[in-house]
Design a protein around this motif. Structure first.
Motif, PDB file in Angstrom:
ATOM      1  N   VAL A  24      39.821   6.291  44.668  1.00 18.05           N
ATOM      2  CA  VAL A  24      39.579   7.706  44.942  1.00 18.05           C
ATOM      3  C   VAL A  24      38.075   7.920  45.100  1.00 18.05           C
ATOM      4  CG1 VAL A  24      39.874  10.075  44.155  1.00 18.05           C
ATOM      5  CG2 VAL A  24      41.606   8.349  43.576  1.00 18.05           C
ATOM      6  N   MET A  25      37.632   8.126  46.329  1.00 17.51           N
ATOM      7  CA  MET A  25      36.222   8.414  46.568  1.00 17.51           C
ATOM      8  C   MET A  25      35.973   9.887  46.280  1.00 17.51           C
ATOM      9  SD  MET A  25      33.812   8.033  49.978  1.00 17.51           S
ATOM     10  CE  MET A  25      33.790   6.231  49.971  1.00 17.51           C
ATOM     11  N   LEU A  26      35.043  10.152  45.348  1.00 12.27           N
ATOM     12  CA  LEU A  26      34.690  11.511  44.968  1.00 12.27           C
ATOM     13  C   LEU A  26      33.402  11.899  45.680  1.00 12.27           C
ATOM     14  CD1 LEU A  26      35.383  11.249  41.121  1.00 12.27           C
ATOM     15  CD2 LEU A  26      36.843  12.331  42.860  1.00 12.27           C
ATOM     16  N   LEU A  27      33.532  12.658  46.752  1.00 16.04           N
ATOM     17  CA  LEU A  27      32.366  13.110  47.513  1.00 16.04           C
ATOM     18  C   LEU A  27      31.943  14.466  46.968  1.00 16.04           C
ATOM     19  CD1 LEU A  27      30.378  12.795  49.893  1.00 16.04           C
ATOM     20  CD2 LEU A  27      32.048  14.033  51.296  1.00 16.04           C
ATOM     21  N   GLY A  28      30.916  14.454  46.116  1.00 16.02           N
ATOM     22  CA  GLY A  28      30.401  15.699  45.574  1.00 16.02           C
ATOM     23  C   GLY A  28      29.512  16.386  46.597  1.00 16.02           C
ATOM     24  N   THR A  29      29.714  17.681  46.772  1.00 11.87           N
ATOM     25  CA  THR A  29      28.947  18.419  47.771  1.00 11.87           C
ATOM     26  C   THR A  29      28.620  19.812  47.257  1.00 11.87           C
ATOM     27  OG1 THR A  29      28.992  19.291  50.051  1.00 11.87           O
ATOM     28  CG2 THR A  29      31.086  19.153  48.885  1.00 11.87           C
ATOM     29  N   TYR A  30      27.660  20.449  47.900  1.00 12.96           N
ATOM     30  CA  TYR A  30      27.412  21.858  47.611  1.00 12.96           C
ATOM     31  C   TYR A  30      28.409  22.694  48.406  1.00 12.96           C
ATOM     32  CZ  TYR A  30      24.922  22.184  52.134  1.00 12.96           C
ATOM     33  OH  TYR A  30      24.590  22.173  53.472  1.00 12.96           O
ATOM     34  N   LEU A 193      23.472  12.150  49.594  1.00 16.20           N
ATOM     35  CA  LEU A 193      23.021  10.945  48.896  1.00 16.20           C
ATOM     36  C   LEU A 193      22.293  11.324  47.607  1.00 16.20           C
ATOM     37  CD1 LEU A 193      21.735   8.654  51.782  1.00 16.20           C
ATOM     38  CD2 LEU A 193      23.353   7.969  50.007  1.00 16.20           C
ATOM     39  N   TRP A 194      21.399  12.290  47.716  1.00 17.38           N
ATOM     40  CA  TRP A 194      20.638  12.748  46.543  1.00 17.38           C
ATOM     41  C   TRP A 194      21.583  13.360  45.515  1.00 17.38           C
ATOM     42  CZ3 TRP A 194      20.037  17.672  44.445  1.00 17.38           C
ATOM     43  CH2 TRP A 194      19.014  17.810  43.498  1.00 17.38           C
ATOM     44  N   GLN A 195      22.489  14.200  45.949  1.00 23.00           N
ATOM     45  CA  GLN A 195      23.358  14.933  45.034  1.00 23.00           C
ATOM     46  C   GLN A 195      24.327  14.015  44.298  1.00 23.00           C
ATOM     47  OE1 GLN A 195      25.801  18.025  46.888  1.00 23.00           O
ATOM     48  NE2 GLN A 195      25.236  19.405  45.222  1.00 23.00           N
TER      49      GLN A 195
END
Length: 287
Positions: A24-30, A193-195
């Motif tokens: 499960v790839m967790l792509l955290g975003t704003y 990438l930073w987040q």
């Protein structure tokens, strides 16, 4: 399908995935539509601007290479039909990713008709699923109100938790400044990438445990109850992810507010059917 993540050294804080569990790839975003629902309120530019649209396409190029079997998004699980009706309109070309569209928001706390088209659900989740020719996307959220009567009673009384020891506390205004500056000076891929780096993933959890957990007195446990509600919501998201997958699935990509990543990773590590995966290798490979 290869399972490259299992053999490579994962980024800091992430487990090595062995054969068997669904990755499960967790792509955290704003929140790209800036709905004002988070602790930190960000000043962000319009993702419909042509330059931002080009950056979004590049970001999706990077994520496409991971080849997820499903794309899950942070919208209510019980509104899957409404979410997929909108997705179908994007997939068919009736709606355009780079145009302002009026959409009835499939989210109970939002009412602006022109914000949903700017959301990360559409701009990243729909766009990636569309690129992969997926017939559906999979909402997994279970929105919950974190505040409770006990917590609000403390707030109304002007409660302040005791300062017994020195520890790092979340400075919301500093967080807002840092994140807003980072967005303004980065491409979307650079910002993600930073987040999603380890030092930035635990910020919201530190706020919950450093601030909210201390709220209480005598038989009032308003703060712990608030933290428990946050866990409850994320546990339900993991459960809804289990509902979404099929037996042949190997990989699922979850597009989710970055504040969820730290706790979702913790919960997925404890769930033997799943293995959490960082988006950093995919994002870095395409830089």
């Amino acid at each position: 399908m290869s399972r490259q993540q299992s053999s490579d050294t994962p980024p800091e804080g992430w487990p090595r995935c062995e054969s068997g569990p669904v990755e499960v790839m967790l792509l955290g975003t704003y929140h790209m539509d800036n709905p004002g629902l988070d602790v930190a309120q960000l000043d962000v530019d319009d993702v419909l601007h042509p330059e931002r649209q080009a950056q979004l396409r590049t970001t999706v190029d990077a994520l496409e290479g991971w080849r997820p079997d499903r794309v899950a998004v942070e919208r209510p699980y019980d509104r899957a039909d409404e979410v997929n009706a909108i997705y179908d309109e994007y997939r068919s070309g009736k709606r355009s990713y780079d145009a302002e569209e009026e959409i009835e928001p499939p989210h109970p706390s939002r009412n602006e008709l022109t914000t949903e088209c700017r959301s990360e659900v559409v701009q990243l989740g729909f766009r990636l699923a569309d690129r992969l020719d997926h017939e559906r996307v999979f909402p997994i959220d279970y929105p919950m109100t974190l505040a409770n009567e006990a917590y609000e009673e403390l707030a109304e009384d002007g409660f302040e938790p005791e300062e017994k020891i020195q520890f790092d506390q979340l400075d919301v205004s500093e967080l807002e400044r840092e994140v807003t500056e980072q967005i303004a000076t980065s491409s979307i891929q650079e910002f993600l990438l930073w987040q999603n780096r380890e030092r930035n993933l635990g910020v919201q959890s530190a706020g919950f445990f450093g601030e909210s957990l201390r709220w209480g007195r005598e038989n009032n446990f308003g703060g712990p109850k608030l933290v428990a509600t946050w866990y409850d919501r994320n546990l339900r998201m993991v459960h809804n992810l289990w509902r979404a997958i099929e037996s042949e699935d190997e990989r699922v990509l979850v597009v989710v507010g970055a504040g969820h990543v730290h706790i979702l990773r913790e919960l997925l590590e404890k769930t033997p059917m799943f293995c959490p995966v960082s988006p950093l290798p995919s994002l870095e490979e395409a830089m």
